[in-house]
Design an enzyme around this catalytic site. Structure first.
Site, short mmCIF file in Angstrom:
data_model
loop_
_atom_site.label_atom_id
_atom_site.label_comp_id
_atom_site.label_asym_id
_atom_site.label_seq_id
_atom_site.Cartn_x
_atom_site.Cartn_y
_atom_site.Cartn_z
N LYS A 1 0.85 -1.19 0.00
CA LYS A 1 0.00 0.00 0.00
C LYS A 1 0.88 1.23 0.00
CE LYS A 1 -0.21 2.09 3.61
NZ LYS A 1 -0.18 2.62 4.99
N GLY B 1 5.44 0.86 6.72
CA GLY B 1 4.60 1.93 6.16
C GLY B 1 3.94 1.59 4.84
N ILE B 2 4.08 0.35 4.38
CA ILE B 2 3.41 -0.03 3.13
C ILE B 2 2.35 -1.11 3.40
CG2 ILE B 2 5.07 0.78 1.44
CD1 ILE B 2 6.39 -1.95 1.47
N ASP C 1 -5.54 0.19 8.75
CA ASP C 1 -5.29 0.07 7.31
C ASP C 1 -5.93 -1.17 6.68
OD1 ASP C 1 -3.81 2.35 6.96
OD2 ASP C 1 -1.87 1.36 7.22
O1 C5P Z 1 -4.50 0.59 13.78
P1 C5P Z 1 -3.02 0.40 13.63
O2 C5P Z 1 -2.49 -0.82 14.29
O3 C5P Z 1 -2.58 0.57 12.23
O4 C5P Z 1 -2.39 1.66 14.39
C1 C5P Z 1 -1.20 1.61 15.13
C2 C5P Z 1 -1.11 2.85 16.02
O5 C5P Z 1 -0.94 4.01 15.21
C3 C5P Z 1 -2.31 3.15 16.87
O6 C5P Z 1 -2.26 2.44 18.08
C4 C5P Z 1 -2.18 4.65 17.09
O7 C5P Z 1 -1.21 4.92 18.08
C5 C5P Z 1 -1.62 5.12 15.78
N1 C5P Z 1 -2.65 5.55 14.83
C6 C5P Z 1 -3.29 6.78 15.01
N2 C5P Z 1 -4.25 7.17 14.12
C7 C5P Z 1 -4.58 6.41 13.07
C8 C5P Z 1 -3.95 5.16 12.87
C9 C5P Z 1 -2.98 4.77 13.76
O8 C5P Z 1 -2.99 7.51 15.96
N3 C5P Z 1 -5.51 6.82 12.22
#
Ligand code: C5P
Length: 300
Positions: free
Chosen positions: A22, A114-115, A152
């Site tokens: 991604k 990041g992808i 994501d």
């Molecule tokens: O949901 P995911 O595991 O991808 O997110 C990892 C961390 O990134 C979350 O716990 C949060 O700290 C941060 N995050 C955020 N806002 C988002 C996505 C992720 O603050 N929209």
């Protein structure tokens, strides 16, 4: 791995799903919610490089084996905690059935980069199970389960260019994207997403969606240049090498745009032709043998 022979089913009857990388073509952070998550506005596209998940029915499970060049990065972790295993369990529970499957994940993408690797893998697992269990591909259960696994995952489930809003829970169709080539570069430093959001400072950005389909890759890059990835500065404080990666990509001939994807550390360059992307990838791989470098095309 057995090669895929027919519409995503391999010779041994395994259901095969691609888990494409991604790319956040731009990513604006609009604000921070009371629960700590950030509201985003991002244009997400996918590249024709990625992980691959193969799934077979089994007597019990879920069982997960990880192969491929980046399997080692995950060997320390508990397989039960892998996002793929969690996806299988969560969808099985939601559908009131057993997650009796054996899965092989071919890990071709760098981890925590990041992808969307883990998210794409979880989405591939949900898509494969949907095929096995005859759940329609757009069924709300897939998106509901996906959203709980990671911000994501829903966009990776859809697997086509999309505007990503809210914390990833609001997806809208993106305008048609022109044929565009890319080089993906990762310097081998895992960057945990929470650390990057934590390091973010300063003002928030406005939403910046555009509606018109760009005529060609140069027009797309021009639109993206008026936008940015707001996580670039905080990601650079976590992994300073990102500055060198962006500079190296930006210096390759024909590079239309060099940008960080997601919270990094993978960066990408955009190019008008496959030849330019391949030449840039060759140059970068030769100059930086320790970096992971892949030419790719954006999936339309
Ligand atoms: O949901 P995911 O595991 O991808 O997110 C990892 C961390 O990134 C979350 O716990 C949060 O700290 C941060 N995050 C955020 N806002 C988002 C996505 C992720 O603050 N929209």
């Amino acid at each position: 791995m057995t090669p895929v022979t027919d519409a995503g089913v391999d010779a041994a009857g395994g259901i095969v799903e691609a888990a494409p990388a991604k790319l956040n073509l731009y990513l604006h952070v609009l604000g921070r919610r009371a629960d700590g998550y950030h509201e985003l506005d991002s244009l997400v596209a996918f590249a024709d490089v990625g992980d691959r998940l193969r799934l077979l029915p089994a007597g019990d499970g879920p069982h997960l084996t990880i192969t491929g060049p980046f399997a080692d990065a995950l060997h320390g972790e508990d397989p039960a905690g892998n996002l793929v295993t969690r996806a299988a369990r969560a969808l099985a529970e939601r559908r009131g059935r057993a997650a009796a499957v054996r899965m092989v994940l071919e890990k071709n993408l760098p981890v925590a980069s990041g992808i969307g690797g883990g998210s794409a893998d979880a989405a591939a697992c949900l898509r494969a199970l949907a095929r096995l269990w005859e759940i329609p591909a757009d069924h709300p259960d897939l998106y509901e389960v996906g959203g709980r696994l990671g911000a994501d995952v829903p966009v990776c489930l859809a697997g086509r260019p999309a505007y990503f809003g809210g914390i990833g829970d609001r997806l809208d169709p993106a305008p048609a994207l022109p044929r565009t080539h890319a080089v993906l570069v990762n310097p081998g430093v895992p960057v945990p997403t929470p650390a990057v959001f934590k390091a973010r400072q300063g003002a928030f950005s406005p939403p910046a969606r555009f509606a018109e389909p760009p005529a060609d890759a140069a027009a797309l890059a021009a639109l993206l240049k008026d936008r940015r990835n707001d996580l670039t500065e905080p990601a650079r404080t976590v992994a300073p090498v990102i500055a060198a990666v962006l500079e190296a990509i930006g210096a390759t001939p024909g590079c239309l745009l060099a940008r960080l994807s997601g919270s990094g550390a993978t960066c990408f360059g955009l190019y008008a032709t496959a030849a330019a992307a391949q030449a840039a990838a060759g140059r970068l791989a030769a100059a930086y043998p320790g970096w992971w470098v892949r030419p790719a095309a954006l999936l339309s």
